[in-house]
Enzyme design. Structure first.
Site, PDB file in Angstrom:
ATOM      1  N   ARG A   1       0.961  -1.249   0.033  1.00 34.84           N
ATOM      2  CA  ARG A   1      -0.058  -0.154   0.010  1.00 34.84           C
ATOM      3  C   ARG A   1       1.033   1.034  -0.010  1.00 34.84           C
ATOM      4  O   ARG A   1       1.874   1.276   0.269  1.00 34.84           O
ATOM      5  CB  ARG A   1      -0.835  -0.076   1.118  1.00 34.84           C
ATOM      6  CG  ARG A   1      -0.475  -0.421   2.653  1.00 34.84           C
ATOM      7  CD  ARG A   1       0.372  -0.136   2.954  1.00 34.84           C
ATOM      8  NE  ARG A   1       0.362   1.321   3.506  1.00 34.84           N
ATOM      9  CZ  ARG A   1       1.152   2.236   3.737  1.00 34.84           C
ATOM     10  NH1 ARG A   1       2.428   1.847   3.567  1.00 34.84           N
ATOM     11  NH2 ARG A   1       0.797   3.398   3.682  1.00 34.84           N
ATOM     12  N   GLY A   2       0.378   2.233   0.035  1.00 32.90           N
ATOM     13  CA  GLY A   2       1.151   3.517  -0.265  1.00 32.90           C
ATOM     14  C   GLY A   2       1.269   3.894  -1.782  1.00 32.90           C
ATOM     15  O   GLY A   2       1.341   3.147  -2.346  1.00 32.90           O
ATOM     16  N   ALA A   3       0.940   5.214  -1.988  1.00 32.99           N
ATOM     17  CA  ALA A   3       0.795   5.502  -3.756  1.00 32.99           C
ATOM     18  C   ALA A   3       1.858   4.884  -4.591  1.00 32.99           C
ATOM     19  O   ALA A   3       1.605   4.439  -5.351  1.00 32.99           O
ATOM     20  CB  ALA A   3       0.256   6.683  -3.738  1.00 32.99           C
TER      21      ALA A   3
ATOM     22  N   ARG B   1      -7.437   0.015  -6.497  1.00 36.91           N
ATOM     23  CA  ARG B   1      -7.539   1.059  -5.574  1.00 36.91           C
ATOM     24  C   ARG B   1      -7.800   2.169  -6.337  1.00 36.91           C
ATOM     25  O   ARG B   1      -6.900   2.884  -7.039  1.00 36.91           O
ATOM     26  CB  ARG B   1      -6.546   1.020  -4.602  1.00 36.91           C
ATOM     27  CG  ARG B   1      -6.376  -0.214  -3.799  1.00 36.91           C
ATOM     28  CD  ARG B   1      -5.511   0.027  -2.624  1.00 36.91           C
ATOM     29  NE  ARG B   1      -5.998   0.868  -1.651  1.00 36.91           N
ATOM     30  CZ  ARG B   1      -5.443   1.477  -0.523  1.00 36.91           C
ATOM     31  NH1 ARG B   1      -4.396   1.155  -0.367  1.00 36.91           N
ATOM     32  NH2 ARG B   1      -6.016   2.206   0.148  1.00 36.91           N
TER      33      ARG B   1
ATOM     34  N   GLN C   1      -2.013   2.292  10.097  1.00 37.45           N
ATOM     35  CA  GLN C   1      -0.717   2.245   9.305  1.00 37.45           C
ATOM     36  C   GLN C   1       0.375   3.415  10.101  1.00 37.45           C
ATOM     37  O   GLN C   1       1.538   2.738  10.069  1.00 37.45           O
ATOM     38  CB  GLN C   1      -0.830   2.997   8.090  1.00 37.45           C
ATOM     39  CG  GLN C   1      -1.762   2.147   7.043  1.00 37.45           C
ATOM     40  CD  GLN C   1      -3.177   2.403   7.000  1.00 37.45           C
ATOM     41  OE1 GLN C   1      -3.428   2.970   8.069  1.00 37.45           O
ATOM     42  NE2 GLN C   1      -3.530   2.454   5.670  1.00 37.45           N
TER      43      GLN C   1
ATOM     44  N   ASP D   1      -1.760  10.826  -1.717  1.00 36.27           N
ATOM     45  CA  ASP D   1      -2.124   9.844  -2.787  1.00 36.27           C
ATOM     46  C   ASP D   1      -2.562  10.284  -4.108  1.00 36.27           C
ATOM     47  O   ASP D   1      -2.405   9.701  -5.208  1.00 36.27           O
ATOM     48  CB  ASP D   1      -3.408   8.946  -2.211  1.00 36.27           C
ATOM     49  CG  ASP D   1      -2.847   8.124  -1.109  1.00 36.27           C
ATOM     50  OD1 ASP D   1      -2.862   8.585   0.126  1.00 36.27           O
ATOM     51  OD2 ASP D   1      -2.494   7.157  -1.251  1.00 36.27           O
TER      52      ASP D   1
ATOM     53  N   ASN E   1      -5.295  12.688   0.996  1.00 38.53           N
ATOM     54  CA  ASN E   1      -4.484  11.637   1.698  1.00 38.53           C
ATOM     55  C   ASN E   1      -5.333  10.762   2.757  1.00 38.53           C
ATOM     56  O   ASN E   1      -6.391  11.060   2.998  1.00 38.53           O
ATOM     57  CB  ASN E   1      -3.355  12.300   2.703  1.00 38.53           C
ATOM     58  CG  ASN E   1      -2.252  11.348   3.177  1.00 38.53           C
ATOM     59  OD1 ASN E   1      -1.698  10.698   2.229  1.00 38.53           O
ATOM     60  ND2 ASN E   1      -1.898  11.858   4.459  1.00 38.53           N
ATOM     61  N   LYS E   2      -4.703  10.009   3.536  1.00 40.52           N
ATOM     62  CA  LYS E   2      -5.393   8.976   4.445  1.00 40.52           C
ATOM     63  C   LYS E   2      -6.410   9.843   5.193  1.00 40.52           C
ATOM     64  O   LYS E   2      -6.189  11.130   5.630  1.00 40.52           O
ATOM     65  CB  LYS E   2      -4.372   8.313   5.210  1.00 40.52           C
ATOM     66  CG  LYS E   2      -4.939   7.504   6.283  1.00 40.52           C
ATOM     67  CD  LYS E   2      -5.888   6.237   5.680  1.00 40.52           C
ATOM     68  CE  LYS E   2      -5.260   5.522   4.395  1.00 40.52           C
ATOM     69  NZ  LYS E   2      -6.130   4.569   3.725  1.00 40.52           N
TER      70      LYS E   2
HETATM   71  O1  MRU Z   1      -4.584   3.241   2.250  1.00 40.43           O
HETATM   72  P1  MRU Z   1      -2.735   3.540   2.253  1.00 40.43           P
HETATM   73  O2  MRU Z   1      -2.119   2.899   3.332  1.00 40.43           O
HETATM   74  O3  MRU Z   1      -2.334   3.085   0.859  1.00 40.43           O
HETATM   75  O4  MRU Z   1      -2.618   4.911   2.252  1.00 40.43           O
HETATM   76  C1  MRU Z   1      -1.459   5.532   2.206  1.00 40.43           C
HETATM   77  C2  MRU Z   1      -1.432   6.978   2.466  1.00 40.43           C
HETATM   78  O5  MRU Z   1      -2.397   7.741   2.581  1.00 40.43           O
HETATM   79  C3  MRU Z   1      -0.145   7.708   2.294  1.00 40.43           C
HETATM   80  O6  MRU Z   1      -0.016   8.613   3.160  1.00 40.43           O
HETATM   81  C4  MRU Z   1       0.125   8.024   0.917  1.00 40.43           C
HETATM   82  O7  MRU Z   1      -0.001   7.066  -0.054  1.00 40.43           O
HETATM   83  C5  MRU Z   1       1.229   8.883   0.691  1.00 40.43           C
HETATM   84  S1  MRU Z   1       2.597   7.433   0.543  1.00 40.43           S
HETATM   85  C6  MRU Z   1       4.042   7.912   0.172  1.00 40.43           C
END
Ligand code: MRU
Length: 363
Positions: free
Chosen positions: A53-55, A90, A202, A243, A253-254
């Site tokens: 996970r993470g963009a 996603r 996370q 993201d 973002n999250k």
């Molecule tokens: O749902 P996730 O864990 O994929 O969400 C991740 C985030 O929101 C991060 O802050 C974002 O992807 C930036 S990662 C470099």
């Protein structure tokens, strides 16, 4: 970054030269488990279930997913099917579409018999470029942390972050955490307030594990504590990842990021967003209306997973049976609440005009 002294990236090509290694992020911090992806479906499911996970890492995994699909069949139809399958995994992280487009561009004019090697070459480059991109974000973000350290005359710099935008969310270094690692390595006294980041935690699970492994002082807080800490002068700056960032500077973002930005504004705490060029969506200006927000399953709200005293990792139910739940996974922070964007080409105010100065080829 290193795990128990061994250097890892979050995704790698296995020694067999074709299968792909990842770290299963769903079992961290309790267990460090690596997984082999062998098919397109393995890659798609790893993204959907958030083993990765993470963009930026979602994008890199999709790139290798296309390689694995082409090993089975190199036709145009199969390439298109793979791109579609991965694009649907996603919705919010635009890096996914960026990586798929990069792969498509590299492959559409390549003869089918050369496609597998061309795909692996481009996927490896996407990963290497991501590492360098994040290193550059680190260099530019470090300048900002240095300014805060100078203002505090060498006193401790307290940084609040949300979710995980560290090396686990990218191929290496991270985005929001890259400047923090560099500041720590440079001898600056940094301390990180880590939002636990419900529902999947996370922050508590991944960011705290990363920072701890690298020896960066940090404290895990519940998501609602940030505003209180800011009111009492205990946060010097916030740095988060994203993201998808609209060309206007609106930042997805999250979930919960927006509330931190509001609290930061009310308390004059600078709010920075770190991002690679692949996270900018040049096609949109109104982040609030145009960025698709992923809605995830109710079990992420109704249960929490953790390790019991006996060491077993389990999931327990926490909500009243029968209550309805809603689980939007991201929110959008309007540009007016963002102090600066920290990109791989430098930092700038959050606006299309300012981003265009850094990325003239996109203007
Ligand atoms: O749902 P996730 O864990 O994929 O969400 C991740 C985030 O929101 C991060 O802050 C974002 O992807 C930036 S990662 C470099």
């Amino acid at each position: 970054m290193k795990v128990d002294g061994t250097a890892y990236r979050s995704i790698w090509l296995s020694d067999d030269g074709w299968s792909v290694g990842i770290i299963d992020q769903t079992v961290l911090p309790h267990r460090f488990v690596t997984v082999r992806l062998e098919t397109l479906e393995d890659a798609a499911v790893a993204i959907e279930t958030m083993q990765v996970r993470g963009a930026p890492l979602i994008g890199a995994t999709a790139a290798y997913g296309i390689c694995l699909a082409l090993r089975a069949e190199t036709t145009d139809e199969n390439l298109e099917k793979a791109c579609e399958r991965l694009a649907g995994t996603r919705p919010t992280a635009v890096n996914l579409h960026w990586a798929i487009d990069e792969m498509r561009r590299a492959l559409e004019n390549t003869a089918p018999e050369d496609r597998v090697s061309a795909a692996y070459e481009r996927a490896a480059l996407i990963c290497d470029e991501d590492v360098e991109t994040n290193r550059q974000i680190g260099v530019h973000g470090l300048e900002i942390i240095k300014e805060h350290a100078a203002r505090k005359k060498g006193g401790r710099v307290n940084i609040l972050t949300h979710c995980n935008a560290g090396w686990l969310a990218t191929v290496d270094w991270g985005t929001a955490l890259a400047p923090i690692y560099m500041a720590h390595d440079d001898g600056i006294d940094v301390h990180v307030w880590v939002d636990e980041t419900r529902p999947r935690n996370q922050g508590a699970a991944l960011t705290a594990w990363e920072l701890g492994s690298h020896g960066v002082p940090h404290t895990v807080i519940v998501d609602n504590a940030g505003g209180h800490l800011m009111q009492h002068g205990k946060v010097d700056l916030c740095i988060v990842g994203t993201d998808r960032t609209a060309a206007s500077g609106d930042v997805a973002n999250k979930i919960g990021t927006y509330l931190k930005a509001l609290a930061a504004k009310d308390n004059n705490v600078p709010f920075y967003v770190a991002l690679p060029h692949s996270t900018i969506d040049w096609s949109i200006d109104d982040g609030l209306r145009e960025i698709p927000i992923e809605e995830r399953g109710p079990e992420e709200i109704t249960t929490v997973s953790g390790r019991s005293g006996e060491g077993a990792v389990d999931s327990v139910s926490i909500t009243a049976p029968g209550s309805a739940v809603a689980n939007p996974a991201f929110d959008v922070t309007p540009a007016r609440l963002v102090t600066k964007l920290i990109t791989d080409r430098g930092s700038c105010p959050p606006s299309r005009e300012d981003l265009a100065v850094l990325f003239p080829e996109k203007a």
